[in-house]
Design a protein around this motif. Structure first.
Motif, PDB file in Angstrom:
ATOM      1  N   ASN A   1      32.367  28.572  25.902  1.00  0.00           N
ATOM      2  CA  ASN A   1      31.883  28.164  27.482  1.00  0.00           C
ATOM      3  C   ASN A   1      31.154  26.833  27.335  1.00  0.00           C
ATOM      4  O   ASN A   1      31.439  26.258  28.557  1.00  0.00           O
ATOM      5  N   ALA A   2      30.633  26.245  26.535  1.00  0.00           N
ATOM      6  CA  ALA A   2      29.910  25.192  26.503  1.00  0.00           C
ATOM      7  C   ALA A   2      30.632  24.011  26.410  1.00  0.00           C
ATOM      8  O   ALA A   2      30.600  23.116  27.481  1.00  0.00           O
ATOM      9  N   VAL A   3      31.885  24.236  25.815  1.00  0.00           N
ATOM     10  CA  VAL A   3      33.212  23.118  25.933  1.00  0.00           C
ATOM     11  C   VAL A   3      33.616  23.171  27.125  1.00  0.00           C
ATOM     12  O   VAL A   3      33.772  21.995  27.738  1.00  0.00           O
ATOM     13  N   TYR A   4      33.989  24.047  27.808  1.00  0.00           N
ATOM     14  CA  TYR A   4      34.670  24.278  29.077  1.00  0.00           C
ATOM     15  C   TYR A   4      33.624  23.720  30.326  1.00  0.00           C
ATOM     16  O   TYR A   4      34.053  23.178  31.008  1.00  0.00           O
ATOM     17  N   ALA A   5      32.148  23.898  30.038  1.00  0.00           N
ATOM     18  CA  ALA A   5      31.185  23.290  30.845  1.00  0.00           C
ATOM     19  C   ALA A   5      31.267  22.118  30.947  1.00  0.00           C
ATOM     20  O   ALA A   5      31.260  21.238  31.888  1.00  0.00           O
ATOM     21  N   VAL A   6      31.377  21.219  29.725  1.00  0.00           N
ATOM     22  CA  VAL A   6      31.572  19.860  29.640  1.00  0.00           C
ATOM     23  C   VAL A   6      32.681  19.342  30.298  1.00  0.00           C
ATOM     24  O   VAL A   6      32.850  18.592  31.014  1.00  0.00           O
ATOM     25  N   ALA A   7      33.879  20.112  30.110  1.00  0.00           N
ATOM     26  CA  ALA A   7      35.263  19.737  30.551  1.00  0.00           C
ATOM     27  C   ALA A   7      35.176  19.769  32.180  1.00  0.00           C
ATOM     28  O   ALA A   7      35.591  18.870  32.817  1.00  0.00           O
ATOM     29  N   GLN A   8      34.495  20.743  32.701  1.00  0.00           N
ATOM     30  CA  GLN A   8      34.371  21.089  34.074  1.00  0.00           C
ATOM     31  C   GLN A   8      33.592  19.955  34.809  1.00  0.00           C
ATOM     32  O   GLN A   8      34.057  19.535  35.805  1.00  0.00           O
ATOM     33  N   SER A   9      32.621  19.523  34.175  1.00  0.00           N
ATOM     34  CA  SER A   9      31.772  18.519  34.556  1.00  0.00           C
ATOM     35  C   SER A   9      32.368  17.263  34.605  1.00  0.00           C
ATOM     36  O   SER A   9      32.296  16.446  35.591  1.00  0.00           O
ATOM     37  N   LEU A  10      32.888  16.959  33.485  1.00  0.00           N
ATOM     38  CA  LEU A  10      33.989  15.584  33.517  1.00  0.00           C
ATOM     39  C   LEU A  10      34.763  15.639  34.594  1.00  0.00           C
ATOM     40  O   LEU A  10      34.992  14.552  35.358  1.00  0.00           O
ATOM     41  N   HIS A  11      35.571  16.912  35.030  1.00  0.00           N
ATOM     42  CA  HIS A  11      36.643  16.966  35.669  1.00  0.00           C
ATOM     43  C   HIS A  11      35.984  16.512  37.007  1.00  0.00           C
ATOM     44  O   HIS A  11      36.334  15.886  38.038  1.00  0.00           O
ATOM     45  N   GLU A  12      34.996  17.262  37.475  1.00  0.00           N
ATOM     46  CA  GLU A  12      34.222  16.811  38.862  1.00  0.00           C
ATOM     47  C   GLU A  12      33.654  15.534  39.060  1.00  0.00           C
ATOM     48  O   GLU A  12      33.892  14.918  39.973  1.00  0.00           O
ATOM     49  N   LEU A  52      26.420  18.696  35.509  1.00  0.00           N
ATOM     50  CA  LEU A  52      26.107  19.858  34.481  1.00  0.00           C
ATOM     51  C   LEU A  52      25.293  20.698  35.211  1.00  0.00           C
ATOM     52  O   LEU A  52      25.270  22.019  34.934  1.00  0.00           O
ATOM     53  N   LYS A  53      24.204  20.242  35.753  1.00  0.00           N
ATOM     54  CA  LYS A  53      23.283  20.944  36.608  1.00  0.00           C
ATOM     55  C   LYS A  53      23.769  21.855  37.425  1.00  0.00           C
ATOM     56  O   LYS A  53      23.160  23.157  37.561  1.00  0.00           O
ATOM     57  N   ASN A  54      24.630  21.556  38.310  1.00  0.00           N
ATOM     58  CA  ASN A  54      25.305  22.144  39.361  1.00  0.00           C
ATOM     59  C   ASN A  54      26.455  22.959  39.212  1.00  0.00           C
ATOM     60  O   ASN A  54      27.175  23.515  39.721  1.00  0.00           O
ATOM     61  N   ILE A  55      27.010  22.959  37.725  1.00  0.00           N
ATOM     62  CA  ILE A  55      28.305  23.439  37.401  1.00  0.00           C
ATOM     63  C   ILE A  55      28.265  25.129  37.400  1.00  0.00           C
ATOM     64  O   ILE A  55      27.167  25.592  37.074  1.00  0.00           O
ATOM     65  N   PRO A  80      47.115  21.039  32.441  1.00  0.00           N
ATOM     66  CA  PRO A  80      47.476  19.779  33.121  1.00  0.00           C
ATOM     67  C   PRO A  80      46.742  19.979  34.405  1.00  0.00           C
ATOM     68  O   PRO A  80      46.504  18.879  34.974  1.00  0.00           O
ATOM     69  N   HIS A  81      45.794  20.904  34.818  1.00  0.00           N
ATOM     70  CA  HIS A  81      45.153  20.877  35.715  1.00  0.00           C
ATOM     71  C   HIS A  81      43.507  20.560  35.602  1.00  0.00           C
ATOM     72  O   HIS A  81      42.778  20.268  36.535  1.00  0.00           O
ATOM     73  N   LEU A  82      43.301  20.498  34.315  1.00  0.00           N
ATOM     74  CA  LEU A  82      41.808  20.121  33.887  1.00  0.00           C
ATOM     75  C   LEU A  82      41.800  18.880  32.944  1.00  0.00           C
ATOM     76  O   LEU A  82      42.549  18.927  31.917  1.00  0.00           O
ATOM     77  N   LEU A  83      41.337  17.925  33.732  1.00  0.00           N
ATOM     78  CA  LEU A  83      41.200  16.572  32.798  1.00  0.00           C
ATOM     79  C   LEU A  83      42.211  16.165  32.515  1.00  0.00           C
ATOM     80  O   LEU A  83      42.931  15.703  31.381  1.00  0.00           O
ATOM     81  N   PRO A  84      43.284  15.922  33.540  1.00  0.00           N
ATOM     82  CA  PRO A  84      44.911  15.361  33.130  1.00  0.00           C
ATOM     83  C   PRO A  84      44.614  13.908  32.401  1.00  0.00           C
ATOM     84  O   PRO A  84      43.882  13.013  33.131  1.00  0.00           O
ATOM     85  N   ARG A 102      30.170   2.183  17.056  1.00  0.00           N
ATOM     86  CA  ARG A 102      31.097   2.494  17.825  1.00  0.00           C
ATOM     87  C   ARG A 102      31.324   1.306  18.585  1.00  0.00           C
ATOM     88  O   ARG A 102      30.627   0.822  19.557  1.00  0.00           O
ATOM     89  N   LYS A 103      32.892   1.053  18.871  1.00  0.00           N
ATOM     90  CA  LYS A 103      33.306   0.255  19.818  1.00  0.00           C
ATOM     91  C   LYS A 103      33.370   0.439  21.125  1.00  0.00           C
ATOM     92  O   LYS A 103      33.304  -0.087  22.144  1.00  0.00           O
ATOM     93  N   GLU A 104      33.325   1.837  21.093  1.00  0.00           N
ATOM     94  CA  GLU A 104      33.916   2.424  22.852  1.00  0.00           C
ATOM     95  C   GLU A 104      32.556   3.608  22.728  1.00  0.00           C
ATOM     96  O   GLU A 104      32.286   4.313  21.752  1.00  0.00           O
ATOM     97  N   THR A 105      31.982   3.984  23.982  1.00  0.00           N
ATOM     98  CA  THR A 105      31.138   4.907  24.529  1.00  0.00           C
ATOM     99  C   THR A 105      31.953   6.075  24.702  1.00  0.00           C
ATOM    100  O   THR A 105      32.402   6.197  25.591  1.00  0.00           O
ATOM    101  N   LYS A 106      32.103   6.696  23.364  1.00  0.00           N
ATOM    102  CA  LYS A 106      33.101   7.972  23.536  1.00  0.00           C
ATOM    103  C   LYS A 106      32.426   9.433  23.434  1.00  0.00           C
ATOM    104  O   LYS A 106      32.863  10.296  23.821  1.00  0.00           O
ATOM    105  N   SER A 107      31.311   9.275  22.697  1.00  0.00           N
ATOM    106  CA  SER A 107      30.590  10.513  22.641  1.00  0.00           C
ATOM    107  C   SER A 107      29.918  10.779  23.951  1.00  0.00           C
ATOM    108  O   SER A 107      29.261  10.271  24.587  1.00  0.00           O
ATOM    109  N   ILE A 108      30.347  12.116  24.483  1.00  0.00           N
ATOM    110  CA  ILE A 108      29.914  12.637  25.835  1.00  0.00           C
ATOM    111  C   ILE A 108      28.741  13.673  25.861  1.00  0.00           C
ATOM    112  O   ILE A 108      27.882  13.732  26.646  1.00  0.00           O
ATOM    113  N   ALA A 109      28.855  14.387  24.768  1.00  0.00           N
ATOM    114  CA  ALA A 109      27.989  15.634  24.608  1.00  0.00           C
ATOM    115  C   ALA A 109      27.697  16.160  23.316  1.00  0.00           C
ATOM    116  O   ALA A 109      28.748  15.957  22.510  1.00  0.00           O
TER     117      ALA A 109
END
Length: 876
Positions: A418-429, A457-460, A109-113, A152-159
């Motif tokens: 770790n790569a998935v978490y790096a994307v998630a942490q960057s999205l959260h920030e 991502l560069k600064n994560i 609940p604390h990451l990308l709620p 794709r109707k929506e821009t959902k692909s992020i990484a």
């Protein structure tokens, strides 16, 4: 297994449950991308889409090497010839790591709620032709590869997660760079992928591994292995690693017994890889280093090693993952291998997650269905492959043997996590920043575009759930730390990797490598720590002699030269001893030299001293005899004063030899040569004066002649002071220009330092000898001319013989003196002094003593007249 070139049938033995398919050139592209292990597979596998999609607000693309090709002709174009496609069950762990990470994030609940992540999973074939096919399909949103088009109707692909190898990451990276889509490479760190100009949108999850070569060479040095074989993949990464490895090996003196560069192509069933195996088996090395990745190297050339027992220790990396191949693979060949594995943390819930994975839980994942199908001998209906039948009720990934599926998380899977978490942490920030700026979402969704993620991502920088840091910035990348694993495969199929040590380059050099040798199970054929050297160690006392045309590790051991030592093993050069030291007989230790000189206690010194004292005493006795019989004709003849002077100077000559014995000092060294020169000058000049007296006495007989006046006045006696003054002047010049000094000779006698007198100027020394020689030569010449003069007491003959002996002694002295060293030089000079003095004493005074003691009748005036009369009658 059996294969038929026409593709009509395909069989596989029951104990090798690995997914294969045989495909001909007529097979459709869709069929080539589908998993199958026999041509009788249900048609539903052929009809399935090429991707696995899990719905989410934002989608992460994943490209994993789940299949590899094995061609019959070894080509890289599978569309032209019959080839096999192998399902890599060991690589399915990448999918599980991706699923595990996304589910963990979605529950947090604390990451990308209020935002869920999904994934779009594709196979990434190691083929130049097919690598880009699936990324284009992913971009288009269709099941076909249509470049620059998306439905794709929506821009959902992020990484996107890309590439276990440099080639795959570079090819996919070049394509996705056009759209600025973040790509996270989960394979080995490669400096070429850090080029911002070419791959500005690509990030590498793994830490740097530039110290891997150092770690492997450190391991070799720990076991004293300096003769190893190298098997390297012939790609850019392999070549770069080889350069680093050879540099470290050259620094540490480790040599390559052979080097095999294995071409990195797709697997060929008829590849000519036996040539590599034969060269490796015939090599004399006992340690072989293998570097490459399992997707491109192992299946190509090393799958046949399960048929061999090579009896060698292998050093490799966890990327060359031979431990999850076929069941009997490496039963003997790689037992005892030492594996460098990236140090990774333990994810506490991953094993629990694996236990819950079933096809029914993830019906959209047909790769999991395929894994279940080939592993548990299930059956499926022709219409729906999602419904498996006849599976064991307790089927679980936990039950699979290690050669089919490794339950322990591998490095690549850890990097995916770790790569998935790096994307998630960057999205959260990024979303937090939007909230702070009160950004308004557009009406079509989150409004998150892939290119917006780059600054974050560069600064994560964060720590994952195992406590390990994750940093994407290449400037802040840290060096990898390695666990050293030992592969145990006994009993058959045990396949256990045991941690036996670690390597960390961040600590001091002597603490970087740590090993528990007692835990290591060595390769088949080794009951103890194996040796791998080209030449045996050179023991202390020997040095290495390198052989032309051979490696530096192949050398001969040569004994150190005289007065040099080597006190360690495998020394390149022997060390010369200092002047005050010498080498022992084994040439492995210094010994202190003992100071020595011609001492009175030496047998030679004692003999010379006794001889000198005896001759000096004898000369003194003769002087006493001459003084007692001073009024007899034989003493009066030829000037008795000169006889007294000669006897006294000879006594001093004998005694001056004592100065050459014993420990010298500066005063003694000066007295040695000065006393010798002056005393001998007096003696020889006295002989010259006596000779001149004889000549004047018998050649000048007319009264009143000037020559007679010289004789009466004693003019010949002035020769002595004149010659002595000349010699004293030479000695004064000698001491004034280059004085005599104490010297130490550390080279003439092994184990000894000879304390001796250095003459300072050799020229001055020979000038003194030259002066004596001139006097002796003059005396000899004059005496020789007067040898036949008539008289009873004429000593011209004896003077001639004495000068002949004197000159012979000193002429012999010069070459002998120069051919000797050390204290023998002093002994030679003493012997010359004694011999020449004894020659003068014997030749001049022995006949006179004979007359005085044994024939006294001749030493009277009557005897003198009788002998003169007898000689006159004979002459008449």
């Amino acid at each position: 297994m059996e294969f038929f070139m026409d593709g009509s049938s395909f069989t596989q033995s029951s104990d090798q449950q690995v997914g294969y398919a045989v495909i001909t050139s007529e097979t459709t592209v869709e069929a080539q991308l589908l998993p199958a292990w026999r041509l009788t597979d249900p048609a539903c596998f052929i009809r399935m889409k090429p991707s696995v999609f899990k719905e989410g607000d934002l989608i992460i693309g994943g490209f994993f090497p789940l299949y590899t090709f094995i061609t019959y002709d070894g080509s890289t174009k599978p569309s032209k010839e019959v080839y096999m496609k192998q399902f890599e069950t060991k690589n399915y762990q990448y999918v599980l790591a991706l699923t595990f990470a996304i589910e963990e994030i979605n529950r947090n609940p604390h990451l990308l709620p209020n935002i869920t992540l999904g994934f779009d999973l594709y196979n990434s074939l190691h083929s130049e032709q097919t690598t880009l096919e699936n990324p284009i399909i992913w971009q288009s949103g269709l099941d076909k590869d249509l470049p620059n088009y998306t439905c794709r109707k929506e821009t959902k692909s992020i990484a996107a997660l890309t590439g276990t190898t440099w080639a795959v990451s570079a090819q996919i990276g070049t394509l996705l760079e056009l759209y600025k889509i973040p790509q996270l490479a989960y394979g080995l760190y490669d400096p070429q992928l850090s080029d911002d100009g070419q791959f500005s949108s690509l990030y590498q999850i793994t830490p740097k591994d530039t110290t891997l070569a150092l770690g492997m060479v450190s391991l070799m040095l720990h076991f004293s292995w300096n003769w190893v074989g190298l098997v390297i993949s012939e790609d850019k990464r392999g070549v770069n690693f080889l350069l680093d490895l050879r540099e470290e090996m050259d620094k540490k003196g480790v040599c390559a017994g052979f080097l095999e560069m294995i071409p990195v192509t797709e697997r060929s069933y008829y590849s000519k890889d036996w040539q590599y195996h034969l060269r490796i088996r015939k090599s004399t090395v006992n340690v072989t280093l293998i570097y490459g990745d399992s997707d491109s190297l192992m299946g190509l050339s090393f799958w046949r090693w399960r048929l061999l027992v090579i009896g060698k220790v292998c050093i490799t990396t966890s990327q060359w993952d031979f431990t999850t191949s076929e069941r009997d693979f490496l039963l003997d060949s790689f037992h005892g291998a030492l594996i460098f594995s990236q140090n990774i943390g333990k994810l506490p819930d991953f094993k629990t997650f694996i236990q819950t994975v079933k096809p029914s839980k993830y019906p959209e994942d047909f790769y999991l269905t395929k894994l279940w199908y080939v592993s548990f001998d299930c059956s499926v209906s022709e219409s729906d492959c999602n419904s498996l039948e006849n599976c064991p009720p307790n089927a679980s990934l936990e039950l699979l043997p290690w050669w089919l599926f490794d339950k322990n998380m591998k490095e690549g899977s850890y990097n995916v996590y770790n790569a998935v978490y790096a994307v998630a942490q960057s999205l959260h920030e990024m979303l937090l920043q939007r909230i702070e700026m009160q950004s308004v979402e557009n009406g079509d969704g989150l409004g998150v575009y892939p290119w917006q993620l780059h600054p974050f991502l560069k600064n994560i920088q964060f720590n994952n759930s195992a406590g390990d840091p994750v940093i994407l910035d290449k400037e802040r990348k840290f060096e990898a730390r390695y666990d050293i694993l030992n592969f145990w495969n006994f009993p058959e199929g045990f396949g256990h990797k045991v941690k036996v040590g670690h390597f960390n380059s961040d600590v001091p050099r002597d603490q970087q490598l740590s090993l528990s040798e007692e835990m290591i199970e060595w390769a088949t054929g080794f009951s103890e720590t194996p040796h791998s050297v080209c030449s045996k160690k050179c023991l202390p006392g020997f040095r290495k002699t390198f052989q032309e045309g051979k490696a530096a590790c192949c050398f001969l051991c040569t004994s150190c030269p005289e007065n040099e030592i080597s006190n360690d093993t495998d020394m390149d050069e022997c060390v010369k001893c200092a002047d005050h030291q010498y080498a022992n007989s084994e040439r492995n230790q210094y010994l202190q030299k003992t100071a020595t000189f011609l001492a009175y206690g030496d047998p030679l010194g004692m003999a010379l001293v006794c001889t000198a004292l005896c001759f000096s005493f004898l000369t003194t006795v003769i002087l006493g005899v001459f003084l007692k019989h001073r009024d007899t004709p034989i003493v009066k003849a030829n000037n008795r004063i000169l006889s007294y002077i000669l006897l006294i100077s000879l006594t001093l000559c004998f005694l001056c030899s004592l100065l050459f014995t014993g420990c010298p000092n500066t005063a003694i060294c000066i007295l040695q040569q000065i006393t010798f020169g002056i005393v001998f000058t007096v003696a020889v000049s006295t002989v010259l004066a006596k000779t001149i007296t004889v000549v004047l006495a018998f050649k000048v007989t007319a009264p009143g002649r000037r020559m007679r006046q010289y004789l009466v006045s004693g003019a010949p006696n002035f020769v002595i002071p004149i010659c002595s003054l000349i010699q004293m002047a030479l000695c004064g010049i000698w001491l004034g220009t280059s004085p005599i000094f104490i010297d130490k000779d550390a080279h003439s006698e092994p184990g000894y330092i000879i304390i001796e007198c250095n003459k300072g100027s050799a020229t001055a020394f020979y000038c003194v000898l030259g002066c004596l020689g001139c006097l002796a030569l003059g005396s000899f010449t004059v005496a020789f001319l007067a040898r036949n003069l008539p008289d009873t007491f004429n000593e011209a003959k004896f003077l001639t013989f004495s000068m002949l002996v004197f000159c012979s002694v000193w002429v012999t002295f010069l070459p002998v003196y120069h051919s000797t060293k050390g204290k023998i030089m002093a002994a030679v000079e003493i012997f010359s002094i004694l011999a020449s003095s004894a020659g003068l004493l014997g030749c001049i005074f022995a006949p006179k003593c004979y007359i005085i003691f044994l024939n006294p009748d001749r030493n009277t005036h009557q005897g003198l007249r009788y002998q003169t009369h007898s000689r006159g009658n004979k002459s008449s």
